[in-house]
Write an enzyme that holds these catalytic residues in place. Sequence first.
Site, PDB file in Angstrom:
ATOM      1  CG  HIS A 171      29.792 -58.580  58.361  1.00 57.45           C
ATOM      2  ND1 HIS A 171      29.030 -59.106  59.373  1.00 57.45           N
ATOM      3  CD2 HIS A 171      29.013 -57.645  57.759  1.00 57.45           C
ATOM      4  CE1 HIS A 171      27.839 -58.515  59.395  1.00 57.45           C
ATOM      5  NE2 HIS A 171      27.814 -57.617  58.430  1.00 57.45           N
ATOM      6  NE  ARG A 177      31.655 -53.657  57.047  1.00 53.90           N
ATOM      7  CZ  ARG A 177      30.782 -54.242  56.203  1.00 53.90           C
ATOM      8  NH1 ARG A 177      29.762 -53.572  55.724  1.00 53.90           N
ATOM      9  NH2 ARG A 177      30.940 -55.517  55.872  1.00 53.90           N
ATOM     10  CD  GLU A 192      24.471 -51.635  56.034  1.00 52.66           C
ATOM     11  OE1 GLU A 192      24.872 -52.688  55.504  1.00 52.66           O
ATOM     12  OE2 GLU A 192      25.033 -51.108  57.020  1.00 52.66           O
ATOM     13  CG  ASP A 240      23.459 -56.173  55.106  1.00 46.49           C
ATOM     14  OD1 ASP A 240      22.900 -57.220  55.474  1.00 46.49           O
ATOM     15  OD2 ASP A 240      24.584 -55.839  55.506  1.00 46.49           O
TER      16      ASP A 240
END
Length: 261
Positions: free
Chosen positions: A44, A70, A146, A172
């Site tokens: 993200h 990530r 998540e 999430d």
Amino acid sequence: MIDIKALWEKSETATNAWISIPNAWTAEIMAHAGFDVMTIDAQHGLANDLSVILPMLQAIATTATVPFVRLPENNPAFIMRMLDAGVVGLICPMLNTAEETAAFVKAAKYYPEGNRSYGPTRASQIYGEDYAAMANQKTITLAMIETPDALKNIREMAKVPNLDGFYVGPWDLSISLGYTKFADFEDASFMKILKEIVEVAKEHNLVCGIHAGSPQNAKIFTEMGYKFVTIINDSSALKAFAKNTLSEFQGLENNKPSRDY
């Protein structure tokens, strides 16, 4: 470079800064703050390819801080590319089964533990020519928890060989579980779930990390048993500091001192 696994073996907690700004200079500033780990968010965040990530890794390497990424997805080619570039830790999002988790871990490990292809271009430069011999031991793999499916399958995921631990994405996770307030750390039922995740990790001798979001939350989770806590996001921190600075000035302007210059 800090030995993160050694910290965990001593039951110490590693501090993590979340990096979403695609810039080597801001990464260098954050690294010199002294965090144990910095995680570049290629899912993200805005640094999502090697041409941007490589200068950030080079900036982080001016300190003892350990570079994590990530991942954008469970993609073997991207996993291997990050490790070859010198990344030590990988956090893989959207894992729901033991099979998916095993594929992630195998891509991060050389034979016989996995199927990582050989070509540690930068890694062997900065970690030594014997990098490949110790890479399987040094590389850190964290599977994100998540989704409801991940919760359902977490005990099987925990059995995957060479997995180092879990990383909880509470935003999430709360969304996918149907909570109307996201990542509500005052909700007893949600906190119970977070406690159960870390207990499963302990049962299988795994580390558990979490996106805490603040030092105050990180303290709560450290006491709960989490050994890897994200306490700051560079974008959020910059935004908050800018707003607070402007607000402070506007407050001073509205209360001007009665003196002439």
